[in-house]
Scaffold this active site. Structure first.
Site, PDB file in Angstrom:
ATOM      1  N   GLU A   1       0.801  -1.221   0.000  1.00 26.85           N
ATOM      2  CA  GLU A   1       0.000   0.000   0.000  1.00 26.85           C
ATOM      3  C   GLU A   1       0.839   1.279   0.000  1.00 26.85           C
ATOM      4  O   GLU A   1       0.779   2.077   0.929  1.00 26.85           O
ATOM      5  CB  GLU A   1      -0.938   0.000   1.212  1.00 26.85           C
ATOM      6  CG  GLU A   1      -2.042  -1.039   1.129  1.00 26.85           C
ATOM      7  CD  GLU A   1      -3.138  -0.683   0.133  1.00 26.85           C
ATOM      8  OE1 GLU A   1      -3.032   0.350  -0.540  1.00 26.85           O
ATOM      9  OE2 GLU A   1      -4.099  -1.469   0.020  1.00 26.85           O
TER      10      GLU A   1
ATOM     11  N   GLU B   1      -4.176 -10.499  -0.421  1.00 28.28           N
ATOM     12  CA  GLU B   1      -5.076 -10.444   0.733  1.00 28.28           C
ATOM     13  C   GLU B   1      -6.470 -10.784   0.231  1.00 28.28           C
ATOM     14  O   GLU B   1      -6.883 -10.313  -0.830  1.00 28.28           O
ATOM     15  CB  GLU B   1      -5.104  -9.044   1.371  1.00 28.28           C
ATOM     16  CG  GLU B   1      -3.762  -8.631   1.967  1.00 28.28           C
ATOM     17  CD  GLU B   1      -3.745  -7.207   2.528  1.00 28.28           C
ATOM     18  OE1 GLU B   1      -4.821  -6.683   2.875  1.00 28.28           O
ATOM     19  OE2 GLU B   1      -2.648  -6.638   2.601  1.00 28.28           O
TER      20      GLU B   1
HETATM   21  C1  IPT Z   1      -5.355  -3.714   3.370  1.00 25.58           C
HETATM   22  C2  IPT Z   1      -3.996  -3.620   3.991  1.00 25.58           C
HETATM   23  O1  IPT Z   1      -3.006  -4.006   3.091  1.00 25.58           O
HETATM   24  C3  IPT Z   1      -3.883  -4.442   5.220  1.00 25.58           C
HETATM   25  O2  IPT Z   1      -2.700  -4.084   5.895  1.00 25.58           O
HETATM   26  C4  IPT Z   1      -5.075  -4.247   6.109  1.00 25.58           C
HETATM   27  O3  IPT Z   1      -5.112  -2.923   6.532  1.00 25.58           O
HETATM   28  C5  IPT Z   1      -6.324  -4.540   5.344  1.00 25.58           C
HETATM   29  O4  IPT Z   1      -6.415  -3.710   4.241  1.00 25.58           O
HETATM   30  C6  IPT Z   1      -7.560  -4.283   6.169  1.00 25.58           C
HETATM   31  O5  IPT Z   1      -7.560  -4.939   7.377  1.00 25.58           O
HETATM   32  S1  IPT Z   1      -5.523  -2.281   2.367  1.00 25.58           S
HETATM   33  C7  IPT Z   1      -7.201  -1.931   2.054  1.00 25.58           C
HETATM   34  C8  IPT Z   1      -7.300  -0.573   1.407  1.00 25.58           C
HETATM   35  C9  IPT Z   1      -7.858  -2.909   1.170  1.00 25.58           C
END
Ligand code: IPT
Length: 965
Positions: free
Chosen positions: A421, A497
């Site tokens: 990010e 993710e």
């Molecule tokens: C995403 C992040 O990479 C992760 O660190 C965490 O914050 C997650 O979201 C939420 O829990 S970034 C998001 C803009 C999709």
């Protein structure tokens, strides 16, 4: 007017740090400097530097000093307080300035160099200082450490006193320019939080080494060469006795080997020997490549069954013991995970050694995230996002170098990630170019630059199932630049993710896995995330709880967004981890025509390490069982086997097939279940509905068999003498995080607007007939014209009372319902629950893979899942029957045919209002929901909501239950 920079605000504040080099296990002497250090805390960075001398002699006086352990975070030891923010910086965005109130910790300790050290040089190593430290030895500055989760080494030979005590002093600032680069979604915690070591470097020591261990799958051959940089330019030898290798460093050896994989982490022990030092080598031969848009290792495509792991411990923050690291990896292996992304910084080097040993594919990520520029428009504004602004290039490339150089010899690391990010920018390009040149053997990953110009894999986060399906087919929306689009379209794809696991959820896991397995381009993904980062805390009364954002009085914070893991802070697997284990199982079973097909879903190994069994149950009672012969089955292959015919006899006949470990492994004992499948071979016959008894009136009551009702309202008062609160319609659930207003599919606001949390039921008619008591009414919601026309039809026999429920929607509903069902209450002593149906864990329509049909028993308290932010939980899905007992009397409830149930000591409203588990106080009733269903969970807290098929639409509901005593 700009104030001048402080030294901690320089863009590249490191001073005198030696070039980074490989982690090694060496026979060269070393001395741990961990332990109690003298410590002084000040609220800003300007305290006098009066603690460098042999005696603590500053004008602030010795009295200000106390002790603090190294490694530790000072906020978790009584100084300052943790802050949780997700992506906003907890200070004004004004790089490189950080707050003038810059909490600062001064540390010092003394040490003596062991007299038997026969060394030429002595280095001082810091494995992690958050966020910036200045080091002095015997009164002279050694240098400055920046980059919190990165290692720094200094040459202190000239400053060291060999025959006298040495005074090591460190000043650590909470905020530095690096804070702009370290905006990861986690607690802001400071201090010397990883180890400090003094390293003796003998004459002829090995400065650095790089193991190149390639594997040619076609030939079954490994190629080994080890680059070594030896002090004074001397040579070194590489010995791997098991492979008969004894060559000079730099020379190439070719031998037949077994490859390394996460499934079979075969390591060869060897050594790298110079005249001054011997380094232990643990070599894993493997080749990582992209072929035909597939991510391949050792010639075969791999599917990442991964999770994102932060260093986390509820008591010590990012200070992680080796035992905890091992426990994490062991648990990942036991739950069928095969990969980990080190979100969002390199872990302790020891963690990677354990991954090498136990077997996980690792995406090793750089300590870099500038997410806080996103809310201030990171692409366009100046002062710019560090990923783009050329003034930050040095600091960013330095971070990448320190990641790669330290971890380059870990076979488990198959991918470097530039960070998380940071938007896009040329400095990421500079990091990538350096990494590719230095280590062409691994793939590069970065998610947020969708052009994929610097990387080898196309990666996204939280894509919907639909997007994933399109990407799998290479039908994704094109990237504007045609060349980049063509390049990207040929890349393998992964979700770095997905299935955000905040609170209760996620749902939809199985559907993701189905897509990953369907399309060769899809290389799997990493769930978000491993831990709920709740910090262990206590109420004034001493009750333990796990704190989240806001619990430390932070001005600005992101609440319980920090609690989005699949493991509770205390290490207990959440229901989501059980679900994940089932969905990711590397062996799958499908049943048809009296046969079972067994598919080997491993990437590389056959199934000879597993033992297969079958079992037959009737209504949950064991009938028969035995072993199942599954011959060695190659990776990816399927075999179809006959299974024992269902026994004739009463009850629902269920066949269960299981695959368990045949022998002990490093991560689980023999008998550990890896995979299972179930098939209902003969469904249950529906239980009889009670009938035949006519209602009659006694005073103000209506009596129907063993049931007594209020004559006016038709409300149930008692069942076989057990005093009950009459069933009320209930359409509410204590909103889960995935329902909330920040969700990608928010439901809560509309639900509350309708008034689903304020139901009102009016009785329109209480009708006694020969064979039934019927109560007609209307379920409404305060402030809304929407509702349900309801009918409760009670019938009874001598020993049973049945309730048939029918509800028809009234008005124009435009939103799925949280739940639909009835809620009643029993005396608190009815706390022992048994049921036959899927279990034993909680399950919802889109998260029910882990629940297996069986007969289960739990106390009411055991049926609760203690999410850090209390919310709906504990649903048991599709029960055929359940019973509640007080030890003497048992109320059994048969469902026609199935019912979802929840039992708890408080009402949904109480659960909804609670902010922490300690807010929940048991009432003197046991509250029982018997539901037609609930909406699924989805992962809307950061991702797609509930899939259409699993939304509970406001349709007509009809179901029935029979109470027996
Ligand atoms: C995403 C992040 O990479 C992760 O660190 C965490 O914050 C997650 O979201 C939420 O829990 S970034 C998001 C803009 C999709």
């Amino acid at each position: 007017m700009d104030r001048p920079f402080a030294y901690w605000e320089e863009l590249f504040p490191s001073r005198n740090v030696l070039p980074p080099r490989a982690q090694s296990t060496t026979d060269a002497p070393h001395l741990s400097l961990d332990g109690e250090w003298a410590f002084r805390y000040s609220p800003d960075g300007d305290a006098p530097v009066d603690f460098l001398g042999d005696a603590l002699d500053g004008h602030s006086g010795v009295a200000d000093w106390t002790t603090l352990a190294v490694p530790a975070h000072w906020q978790l030891n009584g100084f300052g307080a943790p802050i949780y923010t997700n992506r906003v910086y907890p200070f004004p965005v004004d790089p490189p300035y950080v707050p003038q109130e810059n909490p600062t910790g001064d540390y010092r300790r003394t040490f003596t160099v062991p007299t038997d050290w026969d060394v030429e040089r002595v280095l001082l190593r810091f494995d992690g200082i958050d966020s910036l430290g200045t080091i002095w030895l015997n009164g002279t500055e050694v240098g400055v450490v920046a980059g919190s989760r990165l290692r720094s080494e200094f040459d202190v030979t000239a400053l060291l006193r060999r025959d006298q005590e040495n005074v090591l002093a460190v000043r650590v600032h909470q905020w530095s320019s690096g804070s702009y680069l370290e905006d990861q979604d986690m607690w802001w915690l400071s201090g010397i939080f990883r180890s400090v070591t003094l390293l003796g470097r003998p004459v002829g020591a090995i400065e650095d080494h790089f193991v190149h261990a390639d594997y040619d799958a076609a030939m079954g051959e490994g190629t080994l060469s080890v680059d070594a940089v030896v002090a004074g330019g001397a040579s070194a030898r590489v010995r791997v006795p098991e492979l008969g290798i004894d060559v000079a460093a730099g020379e190439v050896a070719r031998v037949a080997v077994e490859p390394w994989s996460a499934e079979r982490p075969r390591l060869y022990s060897g050594e790298l020997v110079s005249s001054g030092e011997t380094i232990a080598l643990r070599i894993g031969f493997r080749r990582v490549e992209v072929v035909d848009s597939e991510l391949r290792v050792n010639g075969a495509p791999i599917l990442l069954r991964g999770t994102n792991r932060h260093d986390f411990d509820p008591d010590t923050g990012r200070v992680i013991s080796e035992a905890r690291m091992r426990a994490d990896i062991v648990m990942m292996k036991q739950f069928n995970l095969n990969a980990v992304r080190t979100s969002h910084y390199p872990p302790s080097a020891r963690f990677l050694e354990l991954c090498d040993e136990l077997g996980l594919w690792v995406m090793d990520e750089c300590d870099l995230e500038t997410h806080g520029f996103f809310p201030v428009d990171w692409f366009h504004k100046l002062p710019g996002n560090p990923a783009e602004d050329p003034r930050w290039e040095g600091a960013l490339v330095d971070r990448m170098q320190r990641l790669v150089e330290r971890d380059k010899n870990s076979p488990s690391v198959i991918m470097w990630s530039l960070g998380n990010e940071c938007g896009t920018g040329q400095n990421l390009g500079a990091m990538a170019r350096w990494a590719k040149l230095r280590d062409p053997s691994r793939l590069l990953h970065y998610e947020r630059d969708w052009s994929c110009q610097y990387v080898d894999v196309y990666s996204r986060m939280y894509s919907t199932h639909r997007e994933l399906d399109l990407i799998g087919q290479r039908q994704e929306a094109p990237f504007p630049d045609a060349d980049l689009d063509a390049k990207r379209r040929n890349m393998p794809f992964l979700l770095c993710e997905y299935v955000h696991s905040m609170g209760n959820g996620p749902g939809g896991l199985a559907e993701y896995q189905e897509l990953f397995e369907r399309y060769p381009r899809l290389a799997g993904g990493f769930t978000w995330e491993w831990f709920d980062h709740g910090l262990r805390s206590h109420t004034a009364d001493g009750e333990e709880y796990f704190a989240y954002g806001g619990d430390f009085g932070e001005e600005r914070h992101d609440g319980n967004f920090i609690a989005d893991g699949i493991v509770f802070p205390d290490g207990t697997p959440s229901p989501a981890l059980h679900e994940l284990k089932k969905v990711l199982q590397p062996v799958s079973f499908s049943f048809a025509g009296g046969r079972v097909s067994v598919r080997n879903g491993y990437d590389h190994r056959d199934l000879s390490h597993l033992r297969f069994t079958w079992e037959l149950h009737a209504d949950g009672d064991h009938v028969d069982g035995g072993d199942l012969a599954v011959d060695d089955l190659a990776a990816g292959a399927t075999v179809v086997l006959d299974v024992p015919a269902p026994a004739r006899g009463a009850g629902e006949q269920v066949l269960t097939v299981r695959a368990v470990l045949a022998a002990d492994t490093d991560w689980a004992p023999a008998g550990h279940e890896v995979a299972w499948g179930q098939s209902v071979t003969i469904p249950a016959a529906s239980a009889p509905v009670a009938a035949g008894t006519a209602p009659h009136t006694e005073d103000d009551q209506i009596v129907l068999g063993a049931a007594r009702f209020d004559r006016r309202t038709g409300g149930l008062r008692s069942l076989a003498g057990i005093d009950v609160d009459a069933p009320m319609f209930d359409t509410w659930r204590a909103v889960i995080d995935n329902d909330r207003d920040f969700s990608w599919e928010p439901r809560e606001a509309r639900w509350r607007q309708i008034g689903l949390d304020h139901p009102r039921h009016t009785v329109r008619a209480v009708e006694s007939a020969d064979d039934a008591l019927t109560v007609r009414g209307r379920l409404g919601f305060v402030g809304s014209d929407l509702g349900y026309a309801t009918t409760l039809r009670w019938t009874a026999s001598e020993d049973a009372v049945s309730l048939a429920i029918e509800a028809e929607p009234l008005g124009d509903w435009d939103v799925p319902l949280p739940r639909f069902g009835i809620r009643m209450a029993l005396p608190e002593r009815f706390a022992d629950v048994q049921w036959y149906g899927p279990g034993p864990g909680e399950a919802y329509s889109d998260s029910r893979q882990a629940a297996r049909l069986g007969r289960w028993q739990r106390t009411v308290d055991e049926l609760q899942t203690p999410y850090l932010m209390p919310q709906e939980n504990g649903n048991r899905i599709d029960a055929r029957w359940l019973s509640l007992s007080d030890g003497e009397r048992t109320l059994r409830i048969d469902a026609h045919p199935h019912v979802d149930f929840t039992v708890r000591r408080w009402r949904s409203e109480d659960l909804d209002a609670a902010q922490h588990p300690f807010d929940l106080r048991p009432t003197d009733r046991v509250w029982l929901n018997l539901d037609a269903g609930q909406s699924g969970l989805g992962s809307g807290s950061c991702g797609p909501g509930v899939l259409p098929a699993q939304r509970l639409l406001p349709a007509t509901f009809r179901y029935a239950v029979t109470f027996r005593f």
